[in-house]
Design a protein around this motif. Sequence first.
Motif, short mmCIF file in Angstrom:
data_model
loop_
_atom_site.label_atom_id
_atom_site.label_comp_id
_atom_site.label_asym_id
_atom_site.label_seq_id
_atom_site.Cartn_x
_atom_site.Cartn_y
_atom_site.Cartn_z
N UNK A 277 0.83 -1.21 0.00
CA UNK A 277 0.00 0.00 0.00
C UNK A 277 0.86 1.26 0.00
N UNK A 278 1.97 1.22 0.71
CA UNK A 278 2.88 2.37 0.71
C UNK A 278 3.43 2.61 -0.69
N UNK A 279 3.79 1.54 -1.38
CA UNK A 279 4.25 1.70 -2.76
C UNK A 279 3.13 2.22 -3.65
N UNK A 280 1.92 1.74 -3.42
CA UNK A 280 0.78 2.17 -4.24
C UNK A 280 0.53 3.67 -4.09
N UNK A 281 0.72 4.19 -2.89
CA UNK A 281 0.48 5.62 -2.65
C UNK A 281 1.46 6.51 -3.39
N UNK A 282 2.55 5.93 -3.89
CA UNK A 282 3.51 6.69 -4.69
C UNK A 282 3.11 6.74 -6.16
N UNK A 283 2.03 6.07 -6.53
CA UNK A 283 1.59 6.01 -7.93
C UNK A 283 0.38 6.92 -8.15
N UNK A 284 -0.07 6.94 -9.42
CA UNK A 284 -1.25 7.74 -9.78
C UNK A 284 -2.53 6.91 -9.78
N UNK A 285 -2.51 5.71 -9.19
CA UNK A 285 -3.69 4.85 -9.18
C UNK A 285 -4.92 5.63 -8.71
N UNK A 286 -6.04 5.44 -9.39
CA UNK A 286 -7.24 6.21 -9.04
C UNK A 286 -7.94 5.67 -7.80
N UNK A 287 -7.60 4.44 -7.40
CA UNK A 287 -8.23 3.85 -6.22
C UNK A 287 -7.19 2.98 -5.52
N UNK A 288 -6.98 3.23 -4.22
CA UNK A 288 -6.07 2.45 -3.39
C UNK A 288 -6.79 2.14 -2.10
N UNK A 289 -6.91 0.86 -1.76
CA UNK A 289 -7.65 0.53 -0.55
C UNK A 289 -7.28 -0.82 0.00
N UNK A 290 -7.77 -1.09 1.22
CA UNK A 290 -7.49 -2.36 1.88
C UNK A 290 -8.72 -2.82 2.64
N UNK A 291 -8.94 -4.14 2.61
CA UNK A 291 -10.04 -4.74 3.35
C UNK A 291 -9.74 -4.64 4.84
N UNK A 292 -10.79 -4.66 5.63
CA UNK A 292 -10.59 -4.66 7.08
C UNK A 292 -11.67 -3.88 7.80
N UNK A 293 -11.80 -4.14 9.07
CA UNK A 293 -12.78 -3.44 9.89
C UNK A 293 -12.30 -2.03 10.19
N UNK A 294 -13.15 -1.28 10.88
CA UNK A 294 -12.73 0.06 11.31
C UNK A 294 -11.52 -0.02 12.23
N UNK A 295 -11.51 -1.00 13.13
CA UNK A 295 -10.38 -1.16 14.05
C UNK A 295 -9.10 -1.49 13.29
N UNK A 296 -9.22 -2.41 12.33
CA UNK A 296 -8.05 -2.77 11.52
C UNK A 296 -7.54 -1.59 10.72
N UNK A 297 -8.47 -0.81 10.17
CA UNK A 297 -8.09 0.34 9.37
C UNK A 297 -7.35 1.37 10.22
N UNK A 298 -7.85 1.61 11.43
CA UNK A 298 -7.19 2.56 12.33
C UNK A 298 -5.80 2.08 12.71
N UNK A 299 -5.69 0.78 13.01
CA UNK A 299 -4.38 0.22 13.38
C UNK A 299 -3.40 0.32 12.22
N UNK A 300 -3.88 0.08 11.00
CA UNK A 300 -3.01 0.17 9.83
C UNK A 300 -2.45 1.58 9.68
N UNK A 301 -3.29 2.56 9.81
CA UNK A 301 -2.84 3.95 9.68
C UNK A 301 -1.85 4.30 10.78
N UNK A 302 -2.11 3.83 11.99
CA UNK A 302 -1.18 4.13 13.08
C UNK A 302 0.18 3.50 12.82
N UNK A 303 0.19 2.26 12.31
CA UNK A 303 1.48 1.61 11.99
C UNK A 303 2.25 2.41 10.95
N UNK A 304 1.54 2.86 9.93
CA UNK A 304 2.21 3.58 8.85
C UNK A 304 2.75 4.92 9.32
#
Length: 350
Positions: free
Chosen positions: A250-277
């Motif tokens: 996902x970090x590599x994807x954010x360096x591109x012009x992709x029109x959609x970048x996302x990841x599966x997961x619950x709200x808790x998982x999503x929050x944890x992912x952002x905190x890790x990054x």
Amino acid sequence: MENLDLVVLRALRDWRQSGKRALLATVVRTWGSSPRPVGSIMAMCEDGSVVGSVSGGCIEDDLVFRFSQAYSGNPEQEEMPHGPPRFLKYGIKADEAHRFGLPCGGTLELLLEFDADAQALTTLITQLEGGHLMRRQVELATGQVHIAPADLPQALLIDDAVLVNTFGPAYRMLLIGAGQLTEYLATMALFNGFDVTVCDPREEYRGSWSVPGVKVVSDMPDDVVTAFKADRRSCIIALTHDPKLDDLALLEALETEAFYIGAIGSRSNNTARRQRMIEHFDQTEASLQRLRGPIGIFIGSKTPSEIAVSIMAEVLAVKNGVTLPRDMEVAWAKDKAGIAASGADIMCSI
């Protein structure tokens, strides 16, 4: 299913290369409601075969009737269409709009091109198959066609002299993880004209893959994202739930012009992912703004097939430039409904 424009252009090229007469119809203007957007194309052969669409079917039927009669050589019919392009308008009156299935009195105008040059079509198709964005310009007075590379996608342009339509290569989707959800999502993406690549270094997941037409690779996801060279017609979605596979990709994807970048997961998982990054990869809330999660639209889905429908709907909305209502956002809708961000939520229902 391949990119519809490419399917139409290939059929037209094949007809012309085999010596058959054919026309190309392009929707150039619409007023009110119309079944197909400006820029839509359809090809029709002298034998009445049709590929593509400019309406819900009624206008295609009328075109087949008009021109297959002329193609038949029946002396009682009008002369075989030829020469420079001509315009044809449907739905000028309410009764005609109703007859041709145009809702709310809508009107559309077509540009008809006759017996397109097979070599010019071959050149255009070759470039599109090579992943290039191309501009096709038609001189209205003569029908002469000019093909050139395009820097950016643009809406169809038409004036008194020329028609300019931009054709792009197929949209691409990179899916990280080869589980059951990925199979459903990949199938839907194929039917919507995407070229689909699935990446999973885990043999136990790749070994059971069963969707034909999808490229499956086994390299590490972050390396695959780099090699994928995502552009504005690309989307990248992580579906493994495994930070070791998803996060770097996902970090590599954010360096591109992709029109959609996302990841599966619950709200808790999503929050944890952002905190890790943010804590470990020097990201900020601003740099993560394009990262979507929880992905999909809120439809109460819990099964892999329904979750895939939810994700595909959001991808198509973003692709088509549609802003979805806030109450369709998964996190917002669940928060509003008072659904706890743990327990059942960890199942990633959408």
